[in-house]
Structure formats: structure tokens, C-alpha cells
Design an enzyme around this catalytic site. Sequence first.
Site, short mmCIF file in Angstrom:
data_model
loop_
_atom_site.label_atom_id
_atom_site.label_comp_id
_atom_site.label_asym_id
_atom_site.label_seq_id
_atom_site.Cartn_x
_atom_site.Cartn_y
_atom_site.Cartn_z
N ASN A 115 -4.92 6.50 -6.85
CA ASN A 115 -5.42 7.88 -6.76
C ASN A 115 -4.37 8.90 -7.19
O ASN A 115 -4.10 9.86 -6.50
CB ASN A 115 -5.96 8.19 -5.35
N HIS A 150 -5.44 -0.89 6.02
CA HIS A 150 -5.25 -0.10 7.25
C HIS A 150 -6.31 -0.24 8.35
O HIS A 150 -7.00 0.72 8.68
CB HIS A 150 -5.05 1.39 6.93
N HIS A 163 1.42 5.31 -2.04
CA HIS A 163 0.93 6.34 -2.97
C HIS A 163 2.15 7.13 -3.41
O HIS A 163 2.62 8.01 -2.69
CB HIS A 163 -0.03 7.29 -2.26
N HIS A 220 -10.84 0.13 1.34
CA HIS A 220 -10.73 1.15 2.38
C HIS A 220 -12.08 1.13 3.08
O HIS A 220 -13.07 1.67 2.57
CB HIS A 220 -10.44 2.52 1.75
N HIS A 267 2.24 14.30 1.75
CA HIS A 267 1.75 15.63 1.37
C HIS A 267 2.85 16.61 1.78
O HIS A 267 3.62 16.32 2.70
CB HIS A 267 0.46 15.97 2.12
N ASP A 310 1.02 2.44 3.76
CA ASP A 310 0.12 3.51 3.31
C ASP A 310 0.90 4.82 3.18
O ASP A 310 0.43 5.89 3.60
CB ASP A 310 -1.09 3.66 4.24
N ARG A 328 2.32 9.09 -6.01
CA ARG A 328 1.89 10.41 -6.51
C ARG A 328 2.27 10.71 -7.96
O ARG A 328 2.21 11.87 -8.37
CB ARG A 328 2.44 11.54 -5.63
N HIS A 348 0.83 -1.21 0.00
CA HIS A 348 0.00 0.00 0.00
C HIS A 348 0.87 1.26 0.00
O HIS A 348 1.29 1.73 1.05
CB HIS A 348 -0.89 -0.06 1.25
O1 DOR Z 1 -5.01 9.43 4.73
C1 DOR Z 1 -5.09 8.97 3.59
N1 DOR Z 1 -4.37 9.48 2.59
N2 DOR Z 1 -5.91 7.94 3.36
C2 DOR Z 1 -6.19 7.53 2.11
O2 DOR Z 1 -7.01 6.66 1.96
C3 DOR Z 1 -5.55 8.19 0.95
C4 DOR Z 1 -4.29 8.81 1.34
C5 DOR Z 1 -3.73 9.76 0.32
O3 DOR Z 1 -3.67 9.38 -0.86
O4 DOR Z 1 -3.32 10.86 0.69
ZN ZN Z 2 -3.83 4.64 1.11
#
Ligand code: DOR
Ligand code: ZN
Length: 415
Positions: free
Chosen positions: A89, A218, A57, A171, A287, A283, A59, A55
Site C-alpha cells: 500500500n 495480525h 510498511h 487482512h 504515520h 506491522d 512507505r 509485515h
Molecule cells: O492500522 C493499519 N495501518 N492497518 C493496516 O492494515 C494498514 C496500516 C497502514 O498502512 O497504515
Molecule cells: Zn499492515
Amino acid sequence: MRVIRGRVFFRGRLDALSLGIGENGKIVAVKKSLRGDEEVDHGDSLILPGCVDLHVHMRDPGLTDKEDFPSGTRSAAMGGVTTIAEMPNTAPPVTSRLAYEEKVAALRGRGAVDYVLYAAPRSEEAVTRLGEAAAFKAYMAESTGALQVGPGELEGILRGAQTSRKLVVVHAEDPRQFMRGKVRGLEDYSAARPKAAESSALHWLASSRGEARIHIAHVTCVEALDAVPSGATCEVTPHHLFLDTSRPIGARGKVNPPLRLPVDREALWDAFRAGRIDAIASDHAPHTLDEKGVPFDEAPAGLPGVATSFPLLMRRTRAGEIDLARLVSATASRPAEILGIAKGIIEVGRDADLLVVDPRTAERIRAKRLRYKCGWTPFEEMEACFPHTVYLRGESVVEDGEPAAEGQGRLVSTE
Ligand code: DOR
Ligand code: ZN
């Protein structure tokens, strides 16, 4: 043949062994001693299967001010992760075959570790069109990327996945259980998206999933673990094991589903040690600090963690709190099985994806060392034990704890 030596985790235990690595990057022999044209002796260090992180991301494409594929996979390698499963995503979201193919093309040749890609179908028909993806992700509640589906759509996705025998990673939070009101900090946030929202979503899934293969992302608390449908697998993140609402990190600790209270965190640890959790998944959801530096209510949810997941757990293993076999199962072999990829185990015929770690070396986590593009970590100052060497299909991608190569990561196919 190249030979790599050390204390190898092989068939459930540690032994002083030599691994023979073939031209194709696969393990061709495991023996007490082997001679090769090139030999590397790691002495007392442990050689474990490289981690498979279910899991992340990264980006890329589209959100690369937060992270990108080269930076995120380089950090993964430093943390001992040799295969990642990348979430859909990104921008554009991977909801169509075209977006999937474009993402495959955009990432090719840029990763430091191997990878698979998730897609996010929004209907039963889309499941068929997205058949090339390794597995699917379904969001039952709003989170970064706005890919939430309603119960009707999710039923369709589950039907489609059942037919194609694809894994659906869910999720699981039920938005009907969310509370309204001002959210000023981590404790408010946990109350606003309560544990009951997880249990409620899981009860719905238990009665609606039919024969679909599902994996619960999660899980934050024991109440939710108790509600995981029988036959489904589940993962827990390092942030729900190592952080809780008592940490003074404000919006940096804002994540979906939320960090819970200290008492919940302790109970989750016990469940992990008791073997009730299939996989640890980071996960990793970076950011930027600018994005996080606004009032709590407005800050995006998600925090980075791909480089610190294994090192934090290795430190606790060294301290005697976790069995080594449990650690290897949760970080490598079980996640590979869940995805259906030929990774996560040291065995003849498998890829030589290995991490080499000296458990006696503990260091404090510093964001700079992790090389995330976002430049911060919520685990700052915690003790961790990083691998000093990492091999991807027999080639070192980390040497002396520093990134040593990049770009040779490949898209892995599922069985
Ligand atoms: O806190 C989260 N951030 N939960 C998610 O399901 C997506 C993730 C994100 O992509 O920032
Ligand atoms: Zn996630």
C-alpha cells in the site's frame, strides 16, 4: 575466511561455537573452534538468526513523509531484523506489474537489510501478471491505502494463487460486523471493529479458500486464533502483545485491527507461549505525529514497531517468560519458511544474517534512538534488550547498537 564466535543458537540450542563466513557472505563452517584471517569474539553474547519480519510498511515510494526505505530499514537493522517483507500500500499501490517493477527499481540499493515485496492483485488475472512478487496481500476491510477487495474478487485471487502456489496474506476483518457510531478512544475503536469481525472473516476464508496457501495477518485475540482455518499460518504483532485499550496513548494507539482489552492481551500472551502463533510480525505502519494529532475519529490507523519487536520479546525471554527456541522460531525460522525464503536459520550454506545480543543489558525504549522518520513509538519507556551487533550476509550493519552501514540490502527470491 572470517570467524565470528559467541554462544550460537544452532540446531535448537545454545553452544559456544565459531561460525566461518565465506567471501559470499554465507556460513561455510560451524565448529567448536575455527581459525580465520579475521576473528570477532562476542564472548558470552548470544548469536541468533537475524529476524524476518513478515509485515512492514516502509512507505516508499510515495508516502515518504512518514518513513522511507533507508530510514525504515536502518531502524529494522537496529532491532535485529535482517529481512523484511514490504507491504503493497505505497503510492502508487502495487496492483499492477508496472507498479511492482517501478517499486523494485525505486528501492534498489537503498535498503540496509534484505527484503521481499508483496503485491496486491485485485482480480484472478492480476495474480498471473504479478507472478514476480514474493507473495500477495489481500485486505478484506478498509485500511490505509484503500486496497479492500470484496468476496467475489477475493475468491478470484485465491483461485489464481492456488494455481500459481503463491502465498496470500490476508487482512481478515469482516466489515459487515463493524459498528457505526462516535469513536472517541481505544475502547470505542475496539468495539467498532470488534473481535467478531475477525472471526467472521476467518470463517468465510475457511470455507472459500480452496487449496490456496494463506497466512493470517495480525490476529488480535484468542477467539480469532480459534477460527484460523486449518493448515493456514498466522502472525501476531508486538502491539497486540504489549499494548491494550488501557494505555493512555489515544490516537497513537489507533491501528487496524484495533488494540483489544487487557484480558484479551493476556490470553494472547498465553497462546503465544503455548506455541499457537507461528510468527511475530511488527506491522510497522508509521504515520506522522501531525497526522495522529487530530480527533480520534479522523486519525489514520497504524503505528511504528519494526525496531522494537525483537528487543521487547528478548527482554521477556531474559525474564523467563518465553523460551529462547520459541522466540527464534517466531521471529526468524518460521516466518522465513512461511515466505519460502532461504533465511532465518544458522546453518552451513545459509546467509550469515545474525544478531548478537547480550540479554543482561536492558534499556528503556526512547523514540530518538530508534531513528524512525516519524519520530515516535507507542512503546516509549518499556524495557527492551537491543542487539549490539547485526550482520547482513556477514557484513556488520549495526555495531555498538548503532547503524554501521546501509545500501547493501538485496531483493530476496522465493523458492
Ligand atoms: O492500522 C493499519 N495501518 N492497518 C493496516 O492494515 C494498514 C496500516 C497502514 O498502512 O497504515
Ligand atoms: Zn499492515
